[in-house]
Design a protein around this motif. Structure first.
Motif, PDB file in Angstrom:
ATOM      1  N   ILE A   1       0.890  -1.157   0.000  1.00 30.37           N
ATOM      2  CA  ILE A   1       0.000   0.000   0.000  1.00 30.37           C
ATOM      3  C   ILE A   1       0.928   1.206   0.000  1.00 30.37           C
ATOM      4  O   ILE A   1       1.406   1.645   1.049  1.00 30.37           O
ATOM      5  N   GLY A   2       1.205   1.719  -1.175  1.00 29.74           N
ATOM      6  CA  GLY A   2       2.245   2.729  -1.281  1.00 29.74           C
ATOM      7  C   GLY A   2       3.580   2.124  -0.905  1.00 29.74           C
ATOM      8  O   GLY A   2       4.011   1.118  -1.462  1.00 29.74           O
ATOM      9  N   SER A   3       4.250   2.712   0.098  1.00 28.93           N
ATOM     10  CA  SER A   3       5.539   2.193   0.554  1.00 28.93           C
ATOM     11  C   SER A   3       5.398   1.220   1.719  1.00 28.93           C
ATOM     12  O   SER A   3       6.400   0.696   2.209  1.00 28.93           O
ATOM     13  N   VAL A   4       4.172   0.966   2.169  1.00 34.21           N
ATOM     14  CA  VAL A   4       3.941   0.088   3.317  1.00 34.21           C
ATOM     15  C   VAL A   4       3.722  -1.336   2.835  1.00 34.21           C
ATOM     16  O   VAL A   4       2.937  -1.577   1.911  1.00 34.21           O
ATOM     17  N   VAL A   5       4.400  -2.298   3.446  1.00 37.90           N
ATOM     18  CA  VAL A   5       4.187  -3.710   3.129  1.00 37.90           C
ATOM     19  C   VAL A   5       2.851  -4.131   3.734  1.00 37.90           C
ATOM     20  O   VAL A   5       2.663  -4.090   4.951  1.00 37.90           O
ATOM     21  N   ASP A   6       1.923  -4.526   2.890  1.00 41.94           N
ATOM     22  CA  ASP A   6       0.610  -4.958   3.356  1.00 41.94           C
ATOM     23  C   ASP A   6       0.580  -6.457   3.634  1.00 41.94           C
ATOM     24  O   ASP A   6       0.009  -6.898   4.628  1.00 41.94           O
ATOM     25  N   ARG A   7       1.183  -7.223   2.759  1.00 40.99           N
ATOM     26  CA  ARG A   7       1.208  -8.686   2.899  1.00 40.99           C
ATOM     27  C   ARG A   7       2.437  -9.202   2.183  1.00 40.99           C
ATOM     28  O   ARG A   7       2.763  -8.762   1.078  1.00 40.99           O
ATOM     29  N   GLN A   8       3.138 -10.150   2.815  1.00 41.10           N
ATOM     30  CA  GLN A   8       4.339 -10.748   2.223  1.00 41.10           C
ATOM     31  C   GLN A   8       4.327 -12.215   2.621  1.00 41.10           C
ATOM     32  O   GLN A   8       4.481 -12.535   3.804  1.00 41.10           O
ATOM     33  N   ALA A   9       4.113 -13.093   1.660  1.00 41.03           N
ATOM     34  CA  ALA A   9       3.865 -14.487   2.018  1.00 41.03           C
ATOM     35  C   ALA A   9       4.561 -15.442   1.070  1.00 41.03           C
ATOM     36  O   ALA A   9       4.804 -15.134  -0.102  1.00 41.03           O
ATOM     37  N   ILE A  10       4.864 -16.613   1.605  1.00 41.33           N
ATOM     38  CA  ILE A  10       5.311 -17.757   0.821  1.00 41.33           C
ATOM     39  C   ILE A  10       4.407 -18.919   1.190  1.00 41.33           C
ATOM     40  O   ILE A  10       3.791 -18.937   2.261  1.00 41.33           O
ATOM     41  N   GLY A  11       4.303 -19.887   0.301  1.00 43.80           N
ATOM     42  CA  GLY A  11       3.429 -21.016   0.616  1.00 43.80           C
ATOM     43  C   GLY A  11       3.495 -22.093  -0.441  1.00 43.80           C
ATOM     44  O   GLY A  11       4.253 -22.012  -1.420  1.00 43.80           O
ATOM     45  N   ALA A  12       2.676 -23.102  -0.227  1.00 45.04           N
ATOM     46  CA  ALA A  12       2.636 -24.250  -1.136  1.00 45.04           C
ATOM     47  C   ALA A  12       1.233 -24.835  -1.130  1.00 45.04           C
ATOM     48  O   ALA A  12       0.475 -24.689  -0.171  1.00 45.04           O
ATOM     49  N   GLU A  13       0.911 -25.486  -2.234  1.00 46.27           N
ATOM     50  CA  GLU A  13      -0.350 -26.196  -2.372  1.00 46.27           C
ATOM     51  C   GLU A  13      -0.063 -27.601  -2.880  1.00 46.27           C
ATOM     52  O   GLU A  13       0.766 -27.786  -3.780  1.00 46.27           O
TER      53      GLU A  13
ATOM     54  N   THR B   1       5.792 -13.784   5.862  1.00 50.89           N
ATOM     55  CA  THR B   1       7.167 -13.540   6.308  1.00 50.89           C
ATOM     56  C   THR B   1       7.355 -12.123   6.849  1.00 50.89           C
ATOM     57  O   THR B   1       8.376 -11.841   7.473  1.00 50.89           O
ATOM     58  N   HIS B   2       6.394 -11.239   6.616  1.00 51.24           N
ATOM     59  CA  HIS B   2       6.470  -9.878   7.172  1.00 51.24           C
ATOM     60  C   HIS B   2       6.061  -9.873   8.643  1.00 51.24           C
ATOM     61  O   HIS B   2       6.722  -9.255   9.484  1.00 51.24           O
ATOM     62  N   PHE B   3       4.980 -10.575   8.971  1.00 43.14           N
ATOM     63  CA  PHE B   3       4.499 -10.653  10.348  1.00 43.14           C
ATOM     64  C   PHE B   3       5.002 -11.888  11.079  1.00 43.14           C
ATOM     65  O   PHE B   3       4.781 -12.029  12.285  1.00 43.14           O
ATOM     66  N   ASN B   4       5.663 -12.813  10.337  1.00 46.19           N
ATOM     67  CA  ASN B   4       6.139 -14.074  10.916  1.00 46.19           C
ATOM     68  C   ASN B   4       4.991 -14.840  11.570  1.00 46.19           C
ATOM     69  O   ASN B   4       5.080 -15.296  12.717  1.00 46.19           O
ATOM     70  N   GLU B   5       3.903 -14.988  10.841  1.00 42.21           N
ATOM     71  CA  GLU B   5       2.725 -15.704  11.308  1.00 42.21           C
ATOM     72  C   GLU B   5       2.164 -16.552  10.164  1.00 42.21           C
ATOM     73  O   GLU B   5       2.236 -16.165   8.998  1.00 42.21           O
ATOM     74  N   PHE B   6       1.591 -17.716  10.523  1.00 43.90           N
ATOM     75  CA  PHE B   6       0.872 -18.507   9.531  1.00 43.90           C
ATOM     76  C   PHE B   6      -0.463 -17.826   9.248  1.00 43.90           C
ATOM     77  O   PHE B   6      -1.246 -17.554  10.158  1.00 43.90           O
ATOM     78  N   ASN B   7      -0.715 -17.572   7.980  1.00 47.62           N
ATOM     79  CA  ASN B   7      -1.992 -16.995   7.587  1.00 47.62           C
ATOM     80  C   ASN B   7      -3.050 -18.063   7.404  1.00 47.62           C
ATOM     81  O   ASN B   7      -4.224 -17.848   7.711  1.00 47.62           O
TER      82      ASN B   7
END
Length: 808
Positions: free
Chosen positions: A528-540, A558-564
């Motif tokens: 959102i502009g210069s703010v990281v809103d969501r940064q994730a890695i994953g697999a299916e 990986t930004h919040f270090n939490e499982f979404n």
């Protein structure tokens, strides 16, 4: 735009009392960005919402909310239908077991929070391409039917079928064998057609030996030179053609391909007659089986030019695609991408085909309520207005859906627009929304697909609808690389790049290296502009065979270090066709993003909030406002007889509370809520083709228990009329408050198909409820009325245009 894909109110006044209020509350609460409650209400709505037992409501609008597209293939004489969804689903079961004029397929959304907005549209239709009209009459989706979203496929005639989940968990596959069962008909859609399929038909141009005019090769079959005498066939020659076709079929049954080919060539050398298309198609099949692939290909290509609207066109097209795919797989190794337009030897053949089709519908919706409130502890007020009359909805809904395709030897393109307009007579305002507006092009020789515009994607870390671009490159038959970028779309009425959100992601799809297994890995970042809103890695991970289906996805921020999210869903179809299904779900509610920091704040954007808070505080606020949702469900369906099925489902859900911080109050935990449902369904009980359904449901929530009995039937009157009466009874009692509530909801739905393209619908109903709380009694009467039509238009026959021609 409003949530009105169904002609009924978005709040579903025609649905179950509890379920409808949950759906309406979901829209209001989520609009204010209250966390956790969104998904809680979505689960409650999906678990206990009700509806009519059965319908063939072809007048329902086509809106690209839940249903996405229909694809058709032919394999081993079996018609395969792939019905695509815009949400991920779990197959629960279908009824009847394997034969009838209608199939009712029960599904459950894998992502209930993402599906809630789409499912608030209680009814939606999928337009049937002209090429499928001989098999399918209508495809409708109804949310909350006896507590379970249901896909209803009405066939044009009694059909034997087999049904299973699609390999992408965003589709249902139906294998239709006609009136008699065929062992070869399995619901496995060919690779290269689906959204997930990791194999794209990479077409290579090969020099083919021989020519249709060259005469029989050594050990080959007799050939035809494609020429045909002009003029009308005589009655005598027609009888000879009929006799030759009968003899050719008999020769094929005996394995005499040469004899059959001579008879078929004899028919094709006659003047054009009703037997010519069938003879040409069958001769191509004989050549193909005899490994004279070049001759078969020439016959098929000529067939498509001569008979673009024949009943066998789709089958011929599929056989031709199979030949081209096989030639590609045995062709030269994949070279570095380069334009083939300058390669004279491999230039396009100069023939293109296009199709255009669409749907237009209009519905008038009226919903009134009359409310009387009485407090027995107070003396009556003689001059008071004893009835509070409110008009909840008075609107005209118009929907337009358009699909266009264009195909050459090198390109395959598709355009899609699906939009709605609602004119509110009460407010005298118009609201316009767009569900889909995209152009998709596949360049076969480059093994690349590009899709631009408003579209939907539920894999690779993308969370549903977005505005942007998707580029996919098929490096090998088992490996695909995707790059996606754009702006998320929360509502169909959102303008592109609303709130200055944008994302960029990549994913790698790995095909079936181990039997039945497909895998995808992704990484995505949203700003959102210069703010990281969501940064994730994953697999299916996906597994699919003829009896079992399993899906597992993991999303780690990986930004919040939490499982979404960590979601598992699966189903198992046993030999007796009973189905065991279930799932386990762990996710953040709503999905963890920096935008969640705005929940409960006066600021409307993150930029306003950053004037008062640091970036570190903003991140902590987002964590504090985001709850954790967990659920588990299990369902089972079984056939008692060929005409009677029973099913049951249990769901347990829990949402953790949030903490108080930065001026926002805490939200308490919902506790563990339990939802139970059971249903019995029967067909042809009194009249041929009728359907009866009876369902019971219980919602055991922390503050109340809700019980519901749902009875409904569908009565067919001839080929074009359907009448669907229904009665819903419910009772709710409070646990923490002195609350009792009774409700009765009778409705009747009429459907009339004037022609195959024009159909009408009318629904009338009422809801009467009595509610008493703390000594105050409230009587509520609701009357609702819907009437409308839908018109489908087609130009689905293939049209042939030489490349560069000004007219065709």
């Amino acid at each position: 735009m409003t949530k009105h894909a169904s002609p009924r109110r978005a709040s579903a006044r025609g649905a179950a009392p509890a379920g409808s209020k949950h759906v309406a509350a979901h829209n209001r609460i989520c609009a204010r960005r209250v966390p956790a409650a969104c998904i809680a209400i979505a689960i409650a709505a999906l678990a206990i919402a009700g509806g009519a037992a059965g319908t063939a409501a072809r007048a329902e609008p086509v809106t690209d909310q839940v249903l996405s597209d229909l694809q058709i293939a032919t394999k081993n004489g079996c018609k395969l239908l792939r019905i695509g969804f815009n949400i991920r689903i779990r197959y629960v079961g279908h009824f009847p077991q394997r034969h009838g004029t209608e199939a009712r397929i029960s599904v459950q959304p894998i992502d209930p929070a993402h599906a809630a907005a789409a499912l608030s549209s209680l009814r939606e239709a999928l337009r049937i391409p002209d090429t499928a009209r001989a098999l399918v009459k209508s495809i409708d989706f109804e949310a909350g039917r006896a507590g379970m979203p249901t896909l209803i496929v009405q066939f044009s005639k009694p059909t034997t079928f087999s049904i299973a989940a699609g390999r992408d968990f965003e589709s249902i596959v139906i294998a239709a064998a006609g009136a008699r069962a065929k062992s070869a008909c399995k619901p496995l859609f060919p690779v290269g057609f689906g959204k997930w399929d990791t194999t794209i038909a990479i077409e290579k141009t090969r020099k083919t030996s021989g020519s249709p005019d060259a005469g029989p090769a050594r050990g080959g079959l007799p050939k035809w030179n494609m020429a045909r005498p002009a003029g009308a066939i005589s009655a005598r020659d027609q009888r000879a053609a009929d006799a030759a076709m009968d003899e050719a079929r008999a020769a094929l049954k005996k394995g005499d391909r040469a004899g059959a080919a001579r008879l078929l060539v004899k028919v094709l050398r006659m003047r054009e007659n009703p037997r010519s298309p069938e003879a040409q198609e069958l001769l191509g099949v004989v050549y193909q089986k005899h490994r004279q692939t070049a001759d078969a290909r020439s016959l098929y290509e000529d067939y498509l030019r001569r008979y673009p609207k024949s009943s066998g066109t789709e089958g011929v097209r599929q056989r031709l695609d199979a030949i081209l795919t096989a030639q590609a797989q045995h062709g030269e190794p994949l070279r570095a991408p380069r334009s083939r337009w300058s390669d004279r030897k491999s230039a396009p053949s100069g023939v293109s085909t296009w199709t255009t089709s669409g749907s237009f519908s209009q519905f008038y919706v009226r919903d009134d309520s009359f409310r009387v409130v009485r407090d027995p502890t107070l003396p009556p007020i003689l001059n008071a207005d004893k009835e509070d009359h409110r008009i909840h909805r008075n609107a005209l809904l118009s929907s337009f859906d358009l699909i266009g395709t264009w195909k050459t030897d090198q390109l395959k393109s598709k355009f899609r627009f699906s939009g709605t307009e609602e004119h509110d007579f009460g407010r005298n305002e118009e609201v316009i929304g767009v569900s889909a507006l995209f152009l998709e092009t596949a360049v076969k020789d480059w093994a690349t697909t590009v899709k631009l515009g408003r579209q939907t994607r539920n894999t690779g870390g993308v969370l549903g609808r977005f505005d942007g671009a998707l580029v996919s490159w098929q490096g090998t038959p088992w490996l695909r690389w995707n790059v996606v970028g754009g702006s998320p779309v929360a509502s169909r009425r959102d303008e592109p790049f609303k709130d200055e959100k944008y994302f960029l992601g990549t994913s790698l799809d790995i095909g079936t290296l181990i039997a039945g297994f497909d895998t995808s890995f992704f990484a995505i970042q949203q700003q959102i502009g210069s703010v990281v809103d969501r940064q994730a890695i994953g697999a299916e991970f996906r597994y699919l065979d003829t009896a079992r289906a399993a899906f597992l996805t993991v999303d780690y921020d990986t930004h919040f270090n939490e499982f979404n999210a960590a979601i598992f869903s699966g189903s198992w179809t046993f030999a007796d066709k009973s189905v065991l299904s279930g799932g386990v779900d762990y996710r953040k509610s709503p999905y963890l993003t920096s935008w969640n920091a705005l929940i409960g704040q006066r600021a409307r954007t993150l930029f306003e909030l950053l004037r008062l808070r640091t970036r570190e505080e903003l991140g902590q606020m987002a964590l504090d406002r985001t709850a954790t949702y967990t659920s588990a469900s299990v369902g089972y369906s079984r056939y008692l007889t060929d005409r009677i099925q029973v099913s049951a489902n249990v769901t347990a859900a829990h949402i953790d509370g949030t903490i108080a911080s930065y001026g926002v109050d805490a939200m308490p935990s919902t506790g563990t809520e339990l939802y139970y449902s059971a249903q019995v369904t029967g067909t042809s009980m009194i009249w041929d083709g009728d359907l009866f359904a009876a369902g019971v449901r219980l919602a055991d929530r922390e503050d109340s228990n809700t019980y519901a009995l749902d009875l409904g039937t569908r009565i067919p009157l001839g080929m074009n009329w359907r009448i669907n009466p229904r009665l819903l009874l419910s009772y709710r009692e409070g646990k923490t408050t002195d609350l009792t509530e009774y409700a009765v909801l009778p409705t009747v739905l009429f459907n009339y198909a004037l022609t195959k393209d024009l159909s009408f619908e009318m629904e009338v109903g009422a809801r009467r409820s009595w509610r008493e709380m703390a000594g105050v009694r409230e009587d509520d009467t609701e009357l609702f009325f819907t009437i409308g039509y839908r018109y489908d238009f087609f130009a689905d026959g293939q049209r042939h245009c030489p490349i560069g021609a000004l007219k065709c």
